[in-house]
Scaffold this motif. Structure first.
Motif, PDB file in Angstrom:
ATOM      1  N   GLY A 161      -8.529   4.716  -3.646  1.00 40.38           N
ATOM      2  CA  GLY A 161      -9.510   3.859  -2.986  1.00 40.38           C
ATOM      3  C   GLY A 161      -9.271   2.393  -3.291  1.00 40.38           C
ATOM      4  N   ILE A 162      -8.912   2.093  -4.540  1.00 39.86           N
ATOM      5  CA  ILE A 162      -8.606   0.705  -4.917  1.00 39.86           C
ATOM      6  C   ILE A 162      -7.386   0.214  -4.140  1.00 39.86           C
ATOM      7  N   ASN A 163      -6.333   1.046  -4.073  1.00 41.66           N
ATOM      8  CA  ASN A 163      -5.117   0.673  -3.353  1.00 41.66           C
ATOM      9  C   ASN A 163      -5.399   0.450  -1.863  1.00 41.66           C
ATOM     10  N   LEU A 164      -6.170   1.350  -1.271  1.00 38.91           N
ATOM     11  CA  LEU A 164      -6.538   1.229   0.136  1.00 38.91           C
ATOM     12  C   LEU A 164      -7.280  -0.077   0.398  1.00 38.91           C
ATOM     13  N   THR A 165      -8.224  -0.379  -0.486  1.00 37.61           N
ATOM     14  CA  THR A 165      -9.059  -1.561  -0.305  1.00 37.61           C
ATOM     15  C   THR A 165      -8.269  -2.845  -0.484  1.00 37.61           C
ATOM     16  N   VAL A 166      -7.536  -2.934  -1.572  1.00 36.72           N
ATOM     17  CA  VAL A 166      -6.866  -4.174  -1.951  1.00 36.72           C
ATOM     18  C   VAL A 166      -5.706  -4.507  -1.016  1.00 36.72           C
ATOM     19  N   ASN A 167      -5.038  -3.496  -0.482  1.00 34.00           N
ATOM     20  CA  ASN A 167      -3.802  -3.748   0.254  1.00 34.00           C
ATOM     21  C   ASN A 167      -3.870  -3.394   1.743  1.00 34.00           C
ATOM     22  N   LEU A 168      -4.160  -2.149   2.082  1.00 30.31           N
ATOM     23  CA  LEU A 168      -4.093  -1.740   3.481  1.00 30.31           C
ATOM     24  C   LEU A 168      -5.146  -2.436   4.337  1.00 30.31           C
TER      25      LEU A 168
ATOM     26  N   TYR B  93       0.834  -1.210   0.000  1.00 26.26           N
ATOM     27  CA  TYR B  93       0.000   0.000   0.000  1.00 26.26           C
ATOM     28  C   TYR B  93       0.867   1.257   0.000  1.00 26.26           C
ATOM     29  N   PHE B  94       1.882   1.300   0.845  1.00 25.34           N
ATOM     30  CA  PHE B  94       2.701   2.506   0.957  1.00 25.34           C
ATOM     31  C   PHE B  94       3.685   2.656  -0.203  1.00 25.34           C
ATOM     32  N   VAL B  95       4.065   1.551  -0.836  1.00 24.17           N
ATOM     33  CA  VAL B  95       4.967   1.627  -1.992  1.00 24.17           C
ATOM     34  C   VAL B  95       4.277   2.309  -3.171  1.00 24.17           C
ATOM     35  N   GLY B  96       2.964   2.124  -3.262  1.00 27.48           N
ATOM     36  CA  GLY B  96       2.231   2.666  -4.415  1.00 27.48           C
ATOM     37  C   GLY B  96       2.146   1.634  -5.507  1.00 27.48           C
ATOM     38  N   TRP B  97       2.117   2.088  -6.782  1.00 30.44           N
ATOM     39  CA  TRP B  97       1.963   1.117  -7.866  1.00 30.44           C
ATOM     40  C   TRP B  97       2.888   1.379  -9.051  1.00 30.44           C
ATOM     41  N   SER B  98       3.905   2.180  -8.876  1.00 25.98           N
ATOM     42  CA  SER B  98       4.807   2.469 -10.004  1.00 25.98           C
ATOM     43  C   SER B  98       6.113   1.679  -9.936  1.00 25.98           C
ATOM     44  N   ASN B  99       6.515   1.235  -8.743  1.00 28.46           N
ATOM     45  CA  ASN B  99       7.773   0.496  -8.594  1.00 28.46           C
ATOM     46  C   ASN B  99       7.495  -0.999  -8.816  1.00 28.46           C
ATOM     47  N   ILE B 100       7.512  -1.408 -10.070  1.00 29.76           N
ATOM     48  CA  ILE B 100       7.111  -2.763 -10.431  1.00 29.76           C
ATOM     49  C   ILE B 100       8.003  -3.835  -9.804  1.00 29.76           C
ATOM     50  N   PRO B 101       9.343  -3.730  -9.870  1.00 28.98           N
ATOM     51  CA  PRO B 101      10.176  -4.788  -9.265  1.00 28.98           C
ATOM     52  C   PRO B 101       9.898  -4.979  -7.781  1.00 28.98           C
ATOM     53  N   LEU B 102       9.777  -3.876  -7.026  1.00 32.77           N
ATOM     54  CA  LEU B 102       9.526  -3.990  -5.598  1.00 32.77           C
ATOM     55  C   LEU B 102       8.139  -4.572  -5.338  1.00 32.77           C
ATOM     56  N   LEU B 103       7.150  -4.215  -6.151  1.00 33.90           N
ATOM     57  CA  LEU B 103       5.810  -4.772  -5.987  1.00 33.90           C
ATOM     58  C   LEU B 103       5.822  -6.284  -6.192  1.00 33.90           C
ATOM     59  N   LEU B 104       6.573  -6.745  -7.190  1.00 35.49           N
ATOM     60  CA  LEU B 104       6.662  -8.188  -7.442  1.00 35.49           C
ATOM     61  C   LEU B 104       7.308  -8.907  -6.258  1.00 35.49           C
ATOM     62  N   VAL B 105       8.375  -8.323  -5.709  1.00 38.55           N
ATOM     63  CA  VAL B 105       9.053  -8.928  -4.557  1.00 38.55           C
ATOM     64  C   VAL B 105       8.104  -9.000  -3.363  1.00 38.55           C
ATOM     65  N   LEU B 106       7.395  -7.921  -3.100  1.00 37.20           N
ATOM     66  CA  LEU B 106       6.470  -7.906  -1.963  1.00 37.20           C
ATOM     67  C   LEU B 106       5.313  -8.887  -2.156  1.00 37.20           C
ATOM     68  N   HIS B 107       4.860  -9.058  -3.384  1.00 34.83           N
ATOM     69  CA  HIS B 107       3.817 -10.046  -3.649  1.00 34.83           C
ATOM     70  C   HIS B 107       4.335 -11.461  -3.395  1.00 34.83           C
ATOM     71  N   CYS B 108       5.607 -11.705  -3.716  1.00 33.14           N
ATOM     72  CA  CYS B 108       6.198 -13.022  -3.453  1.00 33.14           C
ATOM     73  C   CYS B 108       6.320 -13.262  -1.946  1.00 33.14           C
ATOM     74  N   ILE B 109       6.723 -12.238  -1.195  1.00 26.46           N
ATOM     75  CA  ILE B 109       6.808 -12.370   0.268  1.00 26.46           C
ATOM     76  C   ILE B 109       5.429 -12.631   0.855  1.00 26.46           C
ATOM     77  N   TYR B 110       4.451 -11.898   0.357  1.00 24.46           N
ATOM     78  CA  TYR B 110       3.075 -12.112   0.810  1.00 24.46           C
ATOM     79  C   TYR B 110       2.649 -13.554   0.571  1.00 24.46           C
ATOM     80  N   GLY B 111       2.924 -14.056  -0.631  1.00 26.66           N
ATOM     81  CA  GLY B 111       2.553 -15.427  -0.950  1.00 26.66           C
ATOM     82  C   GLY B 111       3.252 -16.430  -0.053  1.00 26.66           C
TER      83      GLY B 111
END
Length: 459
Positions: free
Chosen positions: A411-418, A320-338
């Motif tokens: 709102g989408i970011n807040l809902t989906v992540n936070l 949520y705090f990273v936002g949605w533009s840093n694609i490599p970091l988002l992928l890493v965080l999604h892997c950690i989440y999984g």
């Protein structure tokens, strides 16, 4: 007094049996995960429903499940056939579940007619999922009394769940586009994908039926009165805590699954990476379960579950705090989440301990109703999570098939992540109060075995 026969119940399960059991949720989720991941988008962006209407259908279906699931659990545990109490429902229910999982992705008419058809097919699919998946899940409580095998069964089950999610999420987006022949998903493409998954799921259900046998049965052929069984389940404190844990965790998991596609389509805006974002978490969940499954008994279920929920919650909050533009970091965080979702099979492995706890206290063993009660958390979670998320997104201004405003994207970011990240952390509260550690569960099993031996001597 109702106790438990244990012929062959302490015998270790074979690898084939464990593998076959894992195939059950692989099959179930070819149908149900596709519905959970894509049906809300199908309703809003293809059928043309308002988010509030789609949310209402899901909520009504879940209210009915609150009646239907325990009712079916009571029916199943009172079933008495040569094939067992639960296996026949897998055999006869699987074809109908496959059929309705396809019908859910079809449309008839428009306006009110389309909404009524959607409600009929979605509620019907949910009822048939109860018949098949509740029976399948209940098998883990009657296949063995060995605590390590119980943990292994639920670990193999969750690996099957997530492997099917990996496959589904990897191939669905490109196949939907290929079948559509355009840069958007069409009604026809959704229907064809549902047919493909249904055809793949059906033989797997029969593989489970053929290889997973019931060995734990009630001594008395006459089951406890229904009222007494329901009272025993509702008065089972550990079971109710498991229900709360699963309700929070499944609301977070299935709720996010139901709306993450909006985040990827409208925030990240990388259609070429949707498969990666949706399949990598499931792949890393499989890795996490495989690497941690032997620690459930050694370290303890409560500690392992706590680690998983903390990791899942913090990783989503970080997204949520990273936002949605840093694609490599988002992928890493999604892997950690999984990876941290390795905690998912742990509450299911707690259910037999809670059932034994109530049987030891009051002599009532209610496998079907107990499992149905906990399984409601999955259905409530998928509906409340997805429908609640849709309402929040609508509040922030989401409009289907349109360029979203900055407020709507936030709102989408807040809902989906936070929101869902915080919900994982809330799982720690009921988990803290869960009283059945490994030592206490072993004492209860020993007590039941002693009572069984005494009863045999009396007979």
């Amino acid at each position: 007094m109702q106790n438990t026969l244990r012929p062959e119940a302490n015998k270790r399960l074979s690898k084939l049996t464990l593998f076959a059991y894992g195939c059950g949720d692989f099959a179930s989720n070819l149908c149900w995960t596709f519905i959970g991941s894509y049906l809300t988008v199908f309703y809003t962006d293809v059928v043309g429903m308002a988010p509030a209407v789609a949310a209402a259908i899901m909520l009504i279906a879940r209210i009915w499940d609150g009646i239907n699931d325990p009712m079916f659990g009571a029916i199943a545990e009172r079933t008495n056939t040569k094939k067992g109490r639960f296996r026949p429902y897998i055999f006869y229910g699987a074809p109908f579940l496959a059929l309705f999982s396809v019908l859910a992705f079809t449309t008839i008419g428009s306006g009110t007619t389309a909404v009524l058809w959607a409600a009929f097919t979605y509620i019907g699919c949910g009822m048939l999922y109860t018949v098949v998946n509740l029976s399948y899940g209940s098998l883990s409580t009657v296949m063995t009394t060995n605590p390590e095998d119980i943990a292994q069964l639920n670990s193999f089950r969750m690996m099957g769940t997530n492997l099917s999610s990996v496959l589904l999420n990897a191939i669905t987006p490109p196949l939907l586009l290929m079948i559509s022949g355009t840069d958007t998903y069409t009604a026809r493409s959704y229907t064809i994908m549902a047919i493909i998954f249904a055809i793949c799921a059906l033989p797997l259900f029969y593989f489970v039926y053929a290889n997973c046998k019931e060995t734990v049965r009630p001594v008395s052929a006459k089951p406890a009165p229904l009222g007494k069984s329901i009272k025993a389940v509702l008065g089972n404190g550990p079971l109710m805590l498991i229900f709360l844990i699963q309700l929070l965790a499944m609301t977070a998991f299935f709720g996010r699954m139901g709306v993450v596609l909006y985040y990827l389509m409208y925030n990240v805006q990388r259609m070429d990476l949707i498969s990666a974002f949706m399949s990598l978490p499931s792949l890393f969940t499989v890795i996490g379960i495989f690497l941690t499954k032997n620690f459930q008994v050694k370290v303890g279920k409560k500690k392992m579950a706590s680690i998983g929920y903390i990791g899942s919650g913090l990783s989503l909050i970080a997204i949520y705090f990273v936002g949605w533009s840093n694609i490599p970091l988002l992928l890493v965080l999604h892997c950690i989440y999984g990876f941290c979702c390795f905690s998912f099979p742990i509450p299911m492995a707690m259910i037999p301990d809670a059932i034994n706890y109530e049987e030891d206290r009051h002599g009532v063993r209610s496998d079907g109703i107990s499992y149905a009660t906990v399984s409601l958390s999955t259905k409530f979670g998928s509906a409340f999570g997805a429908s609640g998320a849709l309402l929040i997104m609508g509040f922030f201004g989401y409009v289907a098939n349109a360029q979203q405003t900055p407020e709507a994207m936030n709102g989408i970011n807040l809902t989906v992540n936070l929101i869902f990240g915080v919900m994982y952390l809330l799982c720690l509260i009921p988990l803290y109060f869960y009283p059945l550690g490994e030592k206490r569960a072993a004492e209860i099993r020993a007590s039941l075995d002693a009572k069984f031996a005494a009863r045999q001597n009396q007979d």
